[in-house]
Design a protein around this motif. Structure first.
Motif, PDB file in Angstrom:
ATOM      1  N   THR B  45      42.829  20.005  13.233  1.00 50.21           N
ATOM      2  CA  THR B  45      42.822  19.212  14.469  1.00 50.21           C
ATOM      3  C   THR B  45      44.185  19.260  15.141  1.00 50.21           C
ATOM      4  O   THR B  45      44.297  19.352  16.367  1.00 50.21           O
ATOM      5  N   GLU B  87      37.365  16.288  18.330  1.00 53.36           N
ATOM      6  CA  GLU B  87      36.828  15.819  17.058  1.00 53.36           C
ATOM      7  C   GLU B  87      36.126  14.473  17.260  1.00 53.36           C
ATOM      8  O   GLU B  87      36.618  13.621  17.992  1.00 53.36           O
ATOM      9  N   ASP B 162      36.094  21.065  17.882  1.00 57.17           N
ATOM     10  CA  ASP B 162      36.576  20.520  16.617  1.00 57.17           C
ATOM     11  C   ASP B 162      35.402  19.918  15.847  1.00 57.17           C
ATOM     12  O   ASP B 162      34.910  18.844  16.182  1.00 57.17           O
ATOM     13  N   GLU B 163      34.961  20.635  14.846  1.00 58.84           N
ATOM     14  CA  GLU B 163      33.878  20.191  13.966  1.00 58.84           C
ATOM     15  C   GLU B 163      32.651  19.692  14.717  1.00 58.84           C
ATOM     16  O   GLU B 163      32.241  18.538  14.568  1.00 58.84           O
TER      17      GLU B 163
HETATM   18 MG    MG Z   1      40.219  17.342  12.018  1.00 58.83          MG
END
Ligand code: MG
Ligand code: ATP
Lengths: 401, 238
Positions: B45, B87, B162-163
């Motif tokens: 991140t 994220e 992010d994810e």
């Molecule tokens: Mg992260």
């Protein structure tokens, strides 16, 4: 946000209150004959304040708590549509203003001045709503900007005899916005409720300054030359002119605020209120937008102060009082944080009810703070979205997400 | 023929006294899907934050189309087309779906917004059906779609995510990944941070593996999928 989270947010404020409470007992004054500043310990001063405020909040909490126990019916799930806000159109505002405007002309002088005050408080509630409601910034010393507006008119009338009120109004907007920028600049770069504390301190400091500066004439107050007040025009008496000016300004500010709220700028404010980090990630210049919101808010407060000064003809340091700030805050909360018609309604109710009852029940004047405190606490717990609150705040308070 | 679009060179960054990234370099070429893998706290991140402008590097440079943008603001980078889908999705829970989409257009010409909203609803019909619903009342999968749609509203020339698969059911993850492939097929390079390494490597052209702030492996998606070491460490492999 749950009630618990709301309460947690209040913890630092409560701590601050406990720390600053001893100052209530201090009395800062100037000896008017010699001009020396006097600092004294005033036993009755603080107690009087606490005697009224503390039971007020306590009773409000108690009432709200009892009512909560009673009300065991499950809350209806929110129909999650933001379309409710269609109601918040300029039409509603215009109808309100037109009605007030016409009916005001048939009022007695006393009724007329009451009406003018309602309009002034509506202006203040609208202005405060821009920071608290739209942008999510808590301001506890809003009366500072009201006072700056009022004293702008007063000082202009002294510096330039016969300075017309029509020029003082925009001047007051400008000086109050600039003051807002100055106060906001250091603390709006930070996150959190710093603005609440800084404005609170600013208002208190300003009041002391107004009381002690020679140019503002201290506690005695500042009478304003009649040539700088609202003038009589043709068949209209000065009071009626003041009334119409107040209503017209109110309408203008209503529409401007409404426009802003639904503009790109307003959307940026809402995004900041909802999630400052996410807003910054969208490329919104967060600090600049917060400053803009606060400057607009402060400017409207200044406008309210100038109208007050121009119609009342007299200003004194109590314009910057904490009570004044709390009153306007209570109006915004009662009407509904973030709701434009709500601010108007809240202002009307909280100004008119105590004023009308004052004649019947003289004691009510002493218990004004008690009354406002109770309303604030009860509203927070029972109907956090306010009388005309927007559905967004309702959702937050019921933990919808 | 691939040209470099985005790169970071010897980036050192961190919070407070600690460094999180110790001289990390990576790049994304035109047309690529690049995966950035690594365990919790590896600095993924943070890496995206450096690229998007939310975290300032201590040393090193970020290059965008050959130009040093290390000092550019978030807004400047967005305007140039460097867009991050953050994220945890970070949609606005109390704004409607449509208002969330509009929030993504802040740095773009507002005149194009209605057209872009129509395109978003064409691509994600479920969002069109729920345009007035508040973001926070969407399901997790719908929220992720909304977050991607909102990122697309910023007109990315490179999309960082992010994810995006975090906390989603396998079927939904597959849908999200196929959307990413689709976006990439239209010519937008994608930089994808993932815990779900298996899935990510299947769609990635290239991948990096980050371990406590240092890149420990780089290779094509196929290579990393085949590597025993990587399987053991990051794929929970058998
Ligand atoms: Mg992260
Ligand atoms: N704002 C911050 N302040 C202080 N430390 C931070 C901050 N953000 C991240 N860190 C620390 O930096 C390190 C790397 O964090 P980062 O979020 O980049 O990891 P990550 O690879 O994204 O992990 P995850 O997969 O869990 O999201 C962690 O040790 C974390 O505690």
């Amino acid at each position: 946000m749950s009630t618990a989270a709301t309460l947690r947010r209040l913890v630092p404020l409560a701590l601050l209150a406990i720390l600053t409470a001893p100052f209530l007992w201090f009395h800062f004054d100037t000896d008017l004959t010699t001009g020396t500043p006097l600092l004294s310990w005033e036993p009755s001063h603080g107690w009087k304040f606490l005697k009224v405020v503390v039971p007020g909040f306590a009773t409000g909490a108690l009432v709200a708590f009892l009512a909560r126990l009673w009300d065991r019916t499950p809350r209806t799930p929110l129909v999650a549509r933001a379309s409710h806000e269609v109601l918040e159109t300029p039409w509603m505002v215009l109808v309100l203003v037109a009605t007030l405007s016409v009916s005001g002309l048939f009022l007695s002088p006393k009724g007329l001045s009451m009406g003018t005050f309602v309009a002034i408080y509506m202006l203040l509630a609208l202005g405060l709503n821009v920071t608290i409601g739209f942008t999510g910034l808590l301001v506890l010393g809003y009366s500072a900007f009201y006072a700056i507006g009022a004293y702008t008119l007063a000082l202009l009338s002294q510096a330039f005899p016969g300075f017309p009120v029509w020029l003082s109004l925009p001047a007051a907007f400008v000086t109050a916005s600039l003051a807002g920028l100055l106060v906001g600049l250091p603390c709006l770069r930070l996150r959190g409720d710093y603005l609440a504390i800084v404005t609170l301190g600013f208002a208190e400091a300003l009041r002391e300054i107004l009381r002690n500066l020679a140019i503002t004439r201290g506690d005695k107050g500042f009478p304003i030359a009649s040539t700088s007040q609202f003038p009589a025009i043709g068949p209209l008496a000065a009071k009626q002119v003041a009334w119409i000016a107040a209503i017209a300004t109110l309408a203008l500010v209503c529409l401007a605020v409404h426009r802003l709220y639904h503009s790109r700028t307003g959307r940026a404010w809402i995004a900041i209120r909802e999630d400052e980090t996410a807003a910054a990630m969208m490329g919104i210049p967060v600090v600049r937008q917060k400053l803009l919101a606060f400057a607009v808010s402060a400017g409207v407060g200044g406008l309210g102060g100038a109208i007050f000064a121009g119609c009342w003809g007299f200003v004194d340091p109590s314009t910057a009082s904490f009570e004044q700030s709390v009153l306007v805050l209570a109006m915004v909360i009662l009407g509904g944080i973030g709701s434009l018609p709500g601010s108007l309604l809240g202002a009307a109710v909280l100004y008119l009810v105590p004023t009308l009852l004052r004649d019947q029940i003289p004691a009510i004047a002493d218990y004004r703070l008690f009354f406002f405190g109770s309303i604030l606490v009860a509203m927070m717990l029972l109907r956090p979205q306010g009388l005309l609150g927007s559905p967004r705040h309702r959702l937050e308070m019921e933990g919808g997400s | 023929m691939a040209t470099e679009i985005l790169s970071m060179e010897s980036i050192r960054a961190g919070y407070g006294p600690n460094d999180v990234l110790h001289g990390t370099s990576l790049r994304v070429d035109s047309g690529e899907i690049v995966a950035l893998l690594g365990g919790n706290g590896a600095g993924k991140t943070t890496t995206l934050g450096i690229l998007a402008g939310t975290v300032a590097p201590r040393t090193g440079t970020v290059r965008w189309m050959g130009k040093d943008i290390s000092r550019h603001s978030i807004a400047d980078r967005l305007r140039q087309g460097l867009v991050l889908c953050p994220e945890g999705r970070r949609i606005f829970p109390r704004l409607s779906v449509e208002e969330n989409l509009v929030a993504g257009t802040w740095i773009r010409d507002p005149k194009a917004t209605p057209r872009k909203i129509r395109e978003a609803y064409d691509r994600f019909p479920i969002l069109g059906q729920r345009r007035g619903q508040l973001g926070g009342t969407l399901s997790g999968g719908e929220q992720q779609l909304l977050a991607i749609a909102r990122a697309l509203m910023s007109e990315p020339k490179l999309l960082m995510l992010d994810e995006p698969s975090l906390g989603l059911a396998p079927l939904v993850v597959e849908r999200i990944f196929s959307i990413l492939v689709e976006i990439n097929a239209c010519g937008t390079p994608v930089l994808l941070v993932e815990q779900n390494a298996n899935q990510a490597l299947k769609i990635a052209h290239r991948a990096y593996v980050l371990s406590t702030g240092t890149l420990v492996r780089e290779g094509t998606g196929q290579e990393l999928l085949a590597s025993d070491e990587i399987r053991r460490a990051y794929l929970g492999g058998d």
